[in-house]
Design an enzyme around this catalytic site. Structure first.
Site, short mmCIF file in Angstrom:
data_model
loop_
_atom_site.label_atom_id
_atom_site.label_comp_id
_atom_site.label_asym_id
_atom_site.label_seq_id
_atom_site.Cartn_x
_atom_site.Cartn_y
_atom_site.Cartn_z
N SER A 192 0.88 -1.18 0.00
CA SER A 192 0.00 0.00 0.00
C SER A 192 0.91 1.22 0.00
CB SER A 192 -0.94 -0.01 1.21
OG SER A 192 -0.20 -0.18 2.40
N GLU B 251 1.39 5.48 0.74
CA GLU B 251 0.92 6.71 1.41
C GLU B 251 1.54 7.92 0.70
OE1 GLU B 251 0.89 6.49 5.69
OE2 GLU B 251 1.68 8.53 5.80
N HIS C 176 -6.48 10.28 5.40
CA HIS C 176 -6.15 10.36 6.83
C HIS C 176 -6.95 11.52 7.41
CE1 HIS C 176 -1.89 8.38 6.56
NE2 HIS C 176 -2.75 7.80 5.76
N ARG D 179 -4.74 11.12 16.00
CA ARG D 179 -4.84 12.30 16.85
C ARG D 179 -4.22 13.51 16.17
NH1 ARG D 179 -0.97 13.31 21.89
NH2 ARG D 179 0.36 13.73 20.10
N GLY D 180 -3.03 13.31 15.57
CA GLY D 180 -2.27 14.44 15.02
C GLY D 180 -1.49 15.12 16.14
N ASP D 181 -0.81 16.18 15.79
CA ASP D 181 -0.01 16.95 16.76
C ASP D 181 -0.39 18.41 16.61
OD1 ASP D 181 1.78 14.78 17.73
OD2 ASP D 181 2.31 14.71 15.60
N ALA E 50 -6.71 9.89 19.65
CA ALA E 50 -7.27 9.26 18.44
C ALA E 50 -8.49 8.40 18.78
CB ALA E 50 -6.20 8.41 17.76
N LYS F 169 -7.68 1.81 21.93
CA LYS F 169 -8.03 2.49 20.67
C LYS F 169 -8.55 1.47 19.65
CE LYS F 169 -4.35 4.17 18.23
NZ LYS F 169 -3.33 5.14 17.83
N GLN G 250 4.26 3.15 12.70
CA GLN G 250 5.23 4.22 12.47
C GLN G 250 6.43 3.57 11.78
OE1 GLN G 250 6.13 7.04 11.72
NE2 GLN G 250 5.52 8.11 13.60
N PHE H 72 13.46 13.23 11.11
CA PHE H 72 12.14 12.56 11.25
C PHE H 72 12.19 11.58 12.40
CE2 PHE H 72 11.12 12.22 6.38
CZ PHE H 72 10.53 13.45 6.40
N HIS I 281 3.49 -1.44 3.87
CA HIS I 281 2.97 -0.09 3.61
C HIS I 281 4.16 0.85 3.38
CE1 HIS I 281 0.19 3.32 4.00
NE2 HIS I 281 1.16 3.91 4.68
N LYS J 286 7.82 10.08 -4.07
CA LYS J 286 9.03 9.89 -4.87
C LYS J 286 8.97 8.49 -5.51
CE LYS J 286 12.08 12.99 -2.46
NZ LYS J 286 13.09 13.15 -1.44
#
Ligand code: FAD
Length: 286
Positions: free
Chosen positions: A15, A17, A77, A107-109, A127, A167, A178, A218, A268, A274
């Protein structure tokens, strides 16, 4: 089709992203990336969503590009920190009208400069709150993020697993990890998952290790260990970016081959839009 059904049915696959282009200039690059990677018949494709609503409009536009490409299972997302429940419901209605059946619930930041965000005004804290709303909405299969090395804010892997389980029990159908660069973290995470009686599909998230300096940044904010041997080798190639990229691609190919050999045949990819790097990896896999 619901991604959980695809993942339960297919024995192997990939998959992809993508992220929304930052401006008009980035659109052709995204269109080209989609076109090239579509040839690999992905299980599904997903589009990231900016925290604090920064790229909300761009995500919607980029999701439309994926839908218009045709023959792709598309998953937007969605992050909830700082969002209002009504806005989320409207978004879900919009996605449902477009025929989408899957949402990645995050949830995000909080973005920089929002440290003083009034928590009493929050509709969402974690989340799990978003998972519950989407589950109640009733139409979507739900994906969530999980963390082989533990989420950066957590002080204990046990507690992180406890929240992960809650969750997932709230209604997640599948998860994506991650990024990680040392497969042993993923293997022991999957053992902990099994021990905790979680049995949804969990895809390993692969970020090609190409530009070591960028990925070190990252990795520091995401808690992903770069093994010292490869980090040092790549750092030694700072003056030769082409060779650094080649070494990094070879490393990622070996990482994927090892995952496949351990029976994890669905991968994934964080494509970073790229296609050349991703195809170099995919073409080398069994
Ligand atoms: P949560 O599951 O809410 O967890 C966040 C932290 O809170 C963890 O430390 C957890 O242990 C802790 N926690 C959970 N519940 C509780 C509780 N009840 N009490 C106390 N602590 C608790 N970000 C974006 O902005 N846009 C994207 O498109 C995006 N896509 C991503 C895709 C993947 C595959 C991954 C792995 C991450 C993605 N992210 C994205 C990043 C993500 O938003 C961040 O990692 C964020 O910090 C946590 O999101 P979450 O959904 O995992 O949060």
């Amino acid at each position: 089709m619901k991604i959980c059904d695809i993942l339960n049915k297919q024995e192997k696959g990939v998959s992809f992203e993508f992220f929304p282009p930052k401006g008009e200039k980035g659109k052709p690059a995204l269109a080209q990336t989609i076109k090239v990677l579509k040839e690999y018949h992905p299980l599904y494709v997903s589009m990231t969503y900016g925290a604090g609503g920064t790229t909300q409009a761009r995500t919607l536009e980029a999701v439309k590009m994926l839908i218009e490409e045709g023959n792709l299972e598309v998953m937007p997302h969605l992050t909830c920190i700082g969002a209002k429940a009504d806005t989320v419901r409207l978004l879900l209605e919009g996605y449902e009208k477009q025929g989408l059946e899957n949402i990645m619930a995050l949830r995000g930041d909080l973005s920089q400069g929002t440290d003083n965000f009034d928590s009493s005004q929050r509709d969402f804290s974690y989340a799990i709150d978003l998972v519950s709303i989407i589950k109640n909405y009733g139409r979507f299969s739900i994906g969530v993020a999980v963390y082989p090395e533990g989420h950066i804010e957590t002080h204990s892997l046990e507690l992180d697993m406890e929240y992960t389980k809650r969750k997932i029990d709230a209604g997640a159908d599948f998860a994506v990890t991650q990024m990680f660069f040392d497969n042993s973290f993923y293997y022991s995470f999957m053992e902990r998952i099994k021990k905790n009686k979680i049995d949804i599909p969990i895809l390993p998230g692969i970020l090609p290790l190409t530009d070591v300096e960028k990925i070190k940044q990252f990795a520091a904010v995401c808690r992903a260990t770069i093994p010292a041997r490869i980090r040092e080798k790549m750092e030694g190639l700072r003056d030769n970016p082409d060779e650094m990229e080649k070494v990094g691609i070879d490393f990622t190919i070996q990482q994927c081959i090892d995952l496949i050999a351990h029976g994890f045949k669905k991968l994934h990819f964080f494509t970073l839009n790229k296609p050349k790097i991703i195809t170099a990896i995919l073409d080398a896999l069994p």
